[in-house]
Scaffold this motif. Structure first.
Motif, PDB file in Angstrom:
ATOM      1  N   GLU A 152       0.843  -1.184   0.000  1.00  0.00           N
ATOM      2  CA  GLU A 152       0.000   0.000   0.000  1.00  0.00           C
ATOM      3  C   GLU A 152       0.883   1.239   0.000  1.00  0.00           C
ATOM      4  OE1 GLU A 152      -2.871   0.095   3.098  1.00  0.00           O
ATOM      5  OE2 GLU A 152      -3.602  -1.946   2.727  1.00  0.00           O
ATOM      6  N   GLU A 154       0.645   5.808   0.241  1.00  0.00           N
ATOM      7  CA  GLU A 154      -0.120   7.029   0.399  1.00  0.00           C
ATOM      8  C   GLU A 154       0.013   7.884  -0.859  1.00  0.00           C
ATOM      9  OE1 GLU A 154       0.970   9.131   3.939  1.00  0.00           O
ATOM     10  OE2 GLU A 154       1.316   7.273   5.051  1.00  0.00           O
ATOM     11  N   ASP A 155      -1.076   8.534  -1.239  1.00  0.00           N
ATOM     12  CA  ASP A 155      -1.064   9.462  -2.377  1.00  0.00           C
ATOM     13  C   ASP A 155      -0.692   8.797  -3.689  1.00  0.00           C
ATOM     14  OD1 ASP A 155      -1.672  11.575  -0.644  1.00  0.00           O
ATOM     15  OD2 ASP A 155       0.446  11.845  -0.188  1.00  0.00           O
ATOM     16  N   LYS A 202       5.369   7.462   0.038  1.00  0.00           N
ATOM     17  CA  LYS A 202       5.307   6.851   1.359  1.00  0.00           C
ATOM     18  C   LYS A 202       4.538   5.548   1.175  1.00  0.00           C
ATOM     19  CE  LYS A 202       5.183  11.191   4.008  1.00  0.00           C
ATOM     20  NZ  LYS A 202       4.399  11.990   4.980  1.00  0.00           N
ATOM     21  N   TRP A 203       5.143   4.431   1.535  1.00  0.00           N
ATOM     22  CA  TRP A 203       4.517   3.155   1.243  1.00  0.00           C
ATOM     23  C   TRP A 203       4.941   2.113   2.271  1.00  0.00           C
ATOM     24  CZ3 TRP A 203       7.916  -0.709  -1.132  1.00  0.00           C
ATOM     25  CH2 TRP A 203       9.219  -0.227  -1.363  1.00  0.00           C
ATOM     26  N   LYS A 214       8.050  -0.134   6.491  1.00  0.00           N
ATOM     27  CA  LYS A 214       7.526   1.193   6.171  1.00  0.00           C
ATOM     28  C   LYS A 214       8.624   2.005   5.494  1.00  0.00           C
ATOM     29  CE  LYS A 214       4.874   3.424   8.909  1.00  0.00           C
ATOM     30  NZ  LYS A 214       4.327   4.187  10.081  1.00  0.00           N
ATOM     31  N   HIS A 216       9.600   5.806   3.501  1.00  0.00           N
ATOM     32  CA  HIS A 216       9.343   7.185   3.084  1.00  0.00           C
ATOM     33  C   HIS A 216      10.535   7.581   2.223  1.00  0.00           C
ATOM     34  CE1 HIS A 216       8.582  11.691   4.208  1.00  0.00           C
ATOM     35  NE2 HIS A 216       8.297  11.423   2.946  1.00  0.00           N
TER      36      HIS A 216
END
Length: 357
Positions: A152, A154-155, A202-203, A214, A216
């Protein structure tokens, strides 16, 4: 990383680190050309002369991606530089950011400063070096380490990366589940799609050890640029202790951070255009100049200027060998590639207990 970093950012950092425009251009071009030099084998000339080339990249979903022996000679030294940490081969093959192995590879390139392949060797080395940040946690050999689950970001919508794939690839992805895609792409970060190479991303995902990772990218990419600037300054000064050299000036770092964070076009070539415009308009402090267009293939490319050949498939062509070829960026790049690969696979990695070739 993509062309926006390997060509655009590397040019900026090379200039900031003290290189003249022509030198910075050679380093940046060589750095990006690692992703585009897909032709291997013997180049045969009309007079019987020969020149050996090694491919430094394969295309995603190319069938050669399933040949582990070839992966070890392409992905490992140029894109997924092993950190040499751990006990097993699989553990040692994992790429880690700014590892001791990576720093030694940079030092070896600086040591060749007087050679006619020096700038090209530095460019090739910097490609592998900055990729240790983007490709961390993955390996250039077939390994469970490369498995990706529950990916997953973000953005970043699925439709965004999905739209960038070729028709054949879209058809494939439409008919496989995530785990199947992971198994189909056992080398590198293929199953993580484009997220490792997007500066702003960011994933997170679950890796092959069932550990949640995680990421970034932005601070990682800026650190890569910072250490690259130190490497360039050391190269210019003829010193190998590059980690002790000054990095990016604070105003340049701030401008570059903003640029990489806001330049979010999913097309990396358009991101490069934005970076070039920033350099041209003095948005990067200390720089106000045009970055020449990068030509990977065909008319105007390094290969064309050296041989007159325009096609990847040159098995039937016989250019004339000449002094032009010997002094060309194309010849120097491929000789630098051979030097780089030998030093890594035959000297540095075996000294760390890792034999992959």
């Amino acid at each position: 990383m993509n062309i926006d970093f390997h060509y655009g950012v590397i040019y900026i950092v090379a200039r900031t680190g003290g290189m003249a425009p022509a030198e910075a251009l050679t380093v940046a071009h060589a750095c990006q050309y690692v992703d585009d030099a897909t032709t291997s084998g013997i180049l045969r000339f009309s007079g019987g002369e020969t020149f050996e080339r090694f491919a430094t990249a394969h295309k995603l979903f190319d069938y050669t991606n399933t040949e582990d022996d070839q992966n070890r000679l392409v992905w490992t030294p140029f894109h997924f530089l092993p950190a040499g940490e751990g006990e097993t081969l699989e553990e040692k093959a994992v790429c880690r950011p700014d590892s001791a192995v990576a720093r030694e590879v940079v030092r070896r390139a600086i040591r060749q400063r007087g050679n006619d392949t020096a700038l090209h060797r530095l460019g090739v080395t910097l490609h592998a070096y900055v990729d240790t940040w983007a490709h961390q946690g993955f390996a250039g050999i077939e390994s469970p380490t490369n498995r990706v689950h529950m990916l997953e970001a973000e953005d970043c919508t699925r439709e965004g990366w999905f739209a960038r794939l070729t028709r054949a690839t879209r058809h494939l992805v439409q008919h496989v589940e995530e785990d199947v895609l992971t198994l189909a792409l056992p080398v590198g970060h293929g199953a993580a799609l484009h997220y490792p190479d997007q500066p702003w991303a960011k994933w997170h995902y679950i890796d092959g050890r069932n550990v949640r990772i995680k990421r970034h990218n932005l601070p990682e990419f800026i650190q890569a640029a910072e250490m690259t600037c130190r490497a360039v300054r050391a190269y210019v000064a003829g010193r190998e202790d590059f980690e002790c050299q000054p990095g990016l000036p604070e105003d340049v770092k701030a401008a570059l951070t903003k640029l990489l964070d806001t330049n979010r076009n999913l097309d990396d070539t358009k991101r490069l255009q934005t970076i070039c415009e920033a350099v041209k308009t003095n948005a990067i402090p200390g720089l106000s100049e045009s970055i020449p267009d990068y030509v990977p293939k065909g008319l105007g490319s390094w290969k064309y200027k050296a041989t007159g050949l325009q096609s990847d498939d040159d098995s039937g062509d016989r250019p004339r060998w000449s002094d032009v070829f010997e002094k060309s960026d194309y010849r120097r790049f491929h000789d630098a590639v051979k030097e780089h690969r030998f030093v890594i696979t035959q000297e540095i990695l075996p000294a760390c207990g890792l034999r992959i070739a």
